[in-house]
Write a protein that holds these residues in place. Sequence first.
Motif, PDB file in Angstrom:
ATOM      1  N   ASP A   1       1.363 -18.362   7.208  1.00  0.00           N
ATOM      2  CA  ASP A   1       2.355 -17.131   6.782  1.00  0.00           C
ATOM      3  C   ASP A   1       1.172 -16.279   6.618  1.00  0.00           C
TER       4      ASP A   1
ATOM      5  N   ARG B   1       4.994 -15.204   0.890  1.00  0.00           N
ATOM      6  CA  ARG B   1       4.498 -15.738  -0.493  1.00  0.00           C
ATOM      7  C   ARG B   1       4.710 -14.538  -1.206  1.00  0.00           C
TER       8      ARG B   1
ATOM      9  N   ASP C   1      -3.083 -23.481  -0.660  1.00  0.00           N
ATOM     10  CA  ASP C   1      -3.170 -22.043  -0.192  1.00  0.00           C
ATOM     11  C   ASP C   1      -3.730 -21.894   1.140  1.00  0.00           C
TER      12      ASP C   1
ATOM     13  N   ALA D   1      -0.809 -22.243   3.524  1.00  0.00           N
ATOM     14  CA  ALA D   1      -0.090 -21.228   3.248  1.00  0.00           C
ATOM     15  C   ALA D   1      -0.418 -19.819   4.226  1.00  0.00           C
ATOM     16  N   ARG D   2      -1.932 -19.706   4.144  1.00  0.00           N
ATOM     17  CA  ARG D   2      -2.310 -18.544   4.926  1.00  0.00           C
ATOM     18  C   ARG D   2      -2.399 -19.010   6.324  1.00  0.00           C
TER      19      ARG D   2
ATOM     20  N   GLN E   1       1.141 -19.774  -5.850  1.00  0.00           N
ATOM     21  CA  GLN E   1       1.635 -18.411  -6.407  1.00  0.00           C
ATOM     22  C   GLN E   1       2.112 -18.463  -7.725  1.00  0.00           C
TER      23      GLN E   1
ATOM     24  N   ARG F   1       3.469 -24.821   0.008  1.00  0.00           N
ATOM     25  CA  ARG F   1       2.651 -23.725   0.385  1.00  0.00           C
ATOM     26  C   ARG F   1       2.656 -22.643  -0.802  1.00  0.00           C
ATOM     27  N   LEU F   2       3.995 -22.659  -1.359  1.00  0.00           N
ATOM     28  CA  LEU F   2       3.993 -21.419  -2.282  1.00  0.00           C
ATOM     29  C   LEU F   2       3.493 -21.869  -3.669  1.00  0.00           C
TER      30      LEU F   2
ATOM     31  N   GLY G   1       1.620 -12.991   4.773  1.00  0.00           N
ATOM     32  CA  GLY G   1       1.855 -13.092   3.374  1.00  0.00           C
ATOM     33  C   GLY G   1       3.223 -12.775   3.073  1.00  0.00           C
TER      34      GLY G   1
ATOM     35  N   ARG H   1       6.928 -14.714  -4.907  1.00  0.00           N
ATOM     36  CA  ARG H   1       6.431 -13.937  -5.905  1.00  0.00           C
ATOM     37  C   ARG H   1       7.409 -13.160  -6.619  1.00  0.00           C
TER      38      ARG H   1
END
Length: 710
Positions: free
Chosen positions: A365, A371, A358, A361-362, A305, A301-302, A368, A375
């Motif tokens: 999370d 994420r 992505d 991930a959304r 980034q 998922r990350l 965000g 970052r």
Amino acid sequence: MAEETHNRLDGRAEAVVQAGRIGELHQHLHGAPPAAPPVPFQLPPALGHFEDRRAEQETIERATGAREGRAGPLVVALTGIGGIGKTALGFQVARTLSERFPDGVLYVDLDDLRRDGTVELADAVGELLTGLGVAPDWLEPSFAGRSKQYWTRTRDKRLIVVVDNARYGGEAAPLLPASAGSLAIVTSQGVLYDLDGVAAVEVPVNPLAVDDAVRLLGHIVDDPRFSAEPEAVVELARTCGGLPAALQVAGQWVRKYRRRSLSRLVAELTEELHERGIPVVEAVWDAAYAGLGQRTARLYRLLPQYPAPVITAPAAAALLGTGPVGAGDALEELETAGLLESRPEGHRMHDLLRGHADRRARQADPEGTDRAAARRGLIRWYRRQAARADHLAAGPRMTFADVVPPLGDVPDIDFTGKAQALRWLESQRLALYGCVRLAFDSGRYEDAWALCEPLWTHFLDHRHYADVMDAFRTGVAAADRLEQLPAMVRMRCQLARPLWEQERYDEAEELLRQAVGASGALGESTGETKLKASAVEFSGLLKSARRDWAGAAADFEASRRIHERIGNAYGVLLQTYLLGRTALNRGDAGAAVALLAEAHGMAGAQGRERMTARSGFELARALRGAGRAAEAGGLMRAALESARARGSAFDEVRVLNELAALAAESGDAGDPAGAEEAEAYREAARSLALRSGALPPSPDGSPPPDGQSS
């Protein structure tokens, strides 16, 4: 100061020793010849499984056999939607045909060089030239100069050049080799209508037919269920829509659940597909994602980034905030699941899978938070590693960012020395430059400009102009947002240099006008006073680039006075050297000798080996100009020995040209051997320069248009 950190991987920190007065110049011309660069083969290792796409390959095979009447290279354009297998087909064709093209296979991915939708073509040509054995020293600074180098290096060659992910014909055309005996394979999602003046063989790459998709699944997974349940295999192939990117994941997903019947697995997939109404390939990727371990699913998922195409285990650890072993295991699990592709330099994720990751991930999370934390950890880790690498490579120098402390469980890179630090900066350049933009977009303005500080050292050895100008523009904007005055001055100075090297003098001049003006508001600390002097020095360097020698000398003198006032011995040395070089450029050999002799003495006294070498070479030039050839000859002889000992062809060519001038003057003075010796030096320099990748001189003997020989 502008030039204090110009480090070289080839070890240009050796001293030039003054040999004293030499009446005659006896110079052995024949140093060890440089080894011929290996024939390039820039393709990744072959896939363990590839569906032949026989019809497409036969079309290309027929085209390669029809050479008559073709003025330029054969261009094969592979077009089709993302995930359809264009790149894999291009690689397969290049491998199959490579024996017919004995001069090598080059590869460039334009998406790796794309910034805000635009490719800096000078950097793309530079990558190809590097593959052809042209060292960074010999790369022309401008797109026009590099294009001429590329045409020169590819003329009469039999090369394959693979240009991946072109969006327009205008991106691909400048990368085509110059010879009619070469082959260019260009991949694109759409037809390249604007390949002006180039006759391309269009080869559409369509989804695999069901039978071909079934065969590819059989290559990916050697499983008895495929023979026992052929209808289920056909249904799975249909579900993947003929996309190799989906079939790869589906095959690994089937392999994972060896105890379940294939019919049951496909039924579950189809049921989910119908109930949720999601796209077919999305269901395949969702099934693979659902089977991942918790840590691996989080890394998946990350990964969107991450601001570069290829990720290594240490960078993955920084994303996760864990140790490298756990990150390496997660990368391996993603590769086993078919969700990552392994490359020698790291792991790469397909763009379609990046989009899927992505979306997951959304979903997992929505705020965000995870994420953003990833970052932050990634940016801080890269900032810390880059600063460490820079310190090893450049030593202590003027910087203004605080040192980032160790990041908990995420270990540092274990740099073994300067050479490894410089190699790491180059290998991670896409991630480093990407992190500058990522930091700015995330509102982490201090990290954005602080990351630019170590990138200065990297830029001085690797002229990736698109990257550095984008990064330092971002650094300027970040410093302005924070109103961090030293950073505002420093970032403007450092952005000005790549601009003037690209002959964008007016933009550079405006930035330096702002920098010098703002420096007046700096404090009186030693660091800020040095920065004031540095801004004035940059102004002088720009004037030198514009051949305004009087203006440059005034700035260097003003900068020297500032350094004298605060007792900065190295600053005084550098400005004295620059003043001596400026006097030499103005034709005032007497003043140049005095200044450069002073700089040479100071460099030796301070133990500055690199500056001793630089000032010694320039002093020799000035002595020749002043008619003191014997003294000049001693310095030049030592310089040639030093250049050869370091394996620096660029420096060797410069010294050989100066020795040729010395010998020619001896011939003019009545020494019959002088003219012959001068021609031998010139020929040695010319031959070495051409082997190293320099542009040939103009018919009138003038240097290349971009000043490569200077």
